[in-house]
Enzyme design. Structure first.
Site, PDB file in Angstrom:
ATOM      1  N   ASP A  47       0.829  -1.211   0.000  1.00 53.75           N
ATOM      2  CA  ASP A  47       0.000   0.000   0.000  1.00 53.75           C
ATOM      3  C   ASP A  47       0.862   1.260   0.000  1.00 53.75           C
ATOM      4  O   ASP A  47       0.594   2.202  -0.758  1.00 53.75           O
ATOM      5  CB  ASP A  47      -0.898   0.014   1.229  1.00 53.75           C
ATOM      6  CG  ASP A  47      -2.334  -0.329   0.905  1.00 53.75           C
ATOM      7  OD1 ASP A  47      -2.643  -0.537  -0.275  1.00 53.75           O
ATOM      8  OD2 ASP A  47      -3.142  -0.382   1.847  1.00 53.75           O
ATOM      9  N   ASP A 119      -8.542  -2.397   2.247  1.00 56.72           N
ATOM     10  CA  ASP A 119      -8.363  -1.836   3.579  1.00 56.72           C
ATOM     11  C   ASP A 119      -9.467  -2.265   4.535  1.00 56.72           C
ATOM     12  O   ASP A 119      -9.390  -2.004   5.733  1.00 56.72           O
ATOM     13  CB  ASP A 119      -8.303  -0.314   3.512  1.00 56.72           C
ATOM     14  CG  ASP A 119      -7.107   0.176   2.724  1.00 56.72           C
ATOM     15  OD1 ASP A 119      -6.074  -0.513   2.741  1.00 56.72           O
ATOM     16  OD2 ASP A 119      -7.200   1.242   2.077  1.00 56.72           O
TER      17      ASP A 119
END
Length: 174
Positions: A47, A119
């Site tokens: 990420d 997420d």
């Protein structure tokens, strides 16, 4: 309807995203905390690279944000298809964003808050693992007395409840 002309497009998108998250977490299960930790660290590094480092490599565009929001659509083609929806080349909405989208309240620029499905799903794996661990330790303690296992007695004891609180705790914007 196009997302820019429908004020509640985000609601439908979020319902589909939530259903996808629940389906994914119900189909895939982690078997150990070691696997969960390795997965979370690897995805954290992934990420950070694709959200914060790729803008320096691509001249200002985050690859993760571009992919999650449906890519860089050509607005002129979208306007043409909106005006002439029965043309052969126009097949409806050109993208399916892989995120949860919430409009900001009282925002002068009509912005949105984005949260990628990854997420939600990846921490969800860890939270589901903790819930299964707590329940398994309750079952072992109930069926094997004197096992020495410190089983949580209530739903708010054990690992599940602190994990949910940790995930839901708000982060302050910088």
């Amino acid at each position: 309807y196009r997302p820019s002309t429908n004020a509640f497009f985000w609601l439908t998108l979020d319902i589909f995203g939530a259903c996808f998250c629940v389906l994914t977490m119900s189909l895939l299960k982690l078997n150990s905390i070691k696997i969960a930790t390795i997965l979370m660290v690897a995805i954290f590094i992934y990420d950070i690279f694709f959200v914060f480092i790729t803008p320096f490599l691509t001249g200002g565009d985050s690859i993760m944000l571009t992919v999650a929001s449906g890519g860089g659509d050509d607005d002129s083609w979208a306007d043409y298809c909106f005006r002439y929806p029965n043309e052969k080349g126009c097949t409806g909405i050109d993208f399916l964003p892989m995120l949860l989208l919430l409009p900001r309240v009282n925002d002068y620029a009509s912005g949105s808050v984005l949260l990628g499905l990854g997420d939600v799903i990846l921490p969800g794996f860890l939270i589901a693992f903790c819930a299964r661990h707590d329940e398994a330790s309750r079952l072992v303690e109930a069926n094997v007395p004197g096992s020495g296992l410190a089983a949580p007695l209530n739903w708010y004891q054990g690992f599940f409840f602190p994990m949910v609180l940790a995930y839901l705790s708000p982060s302050r914007p910088s």
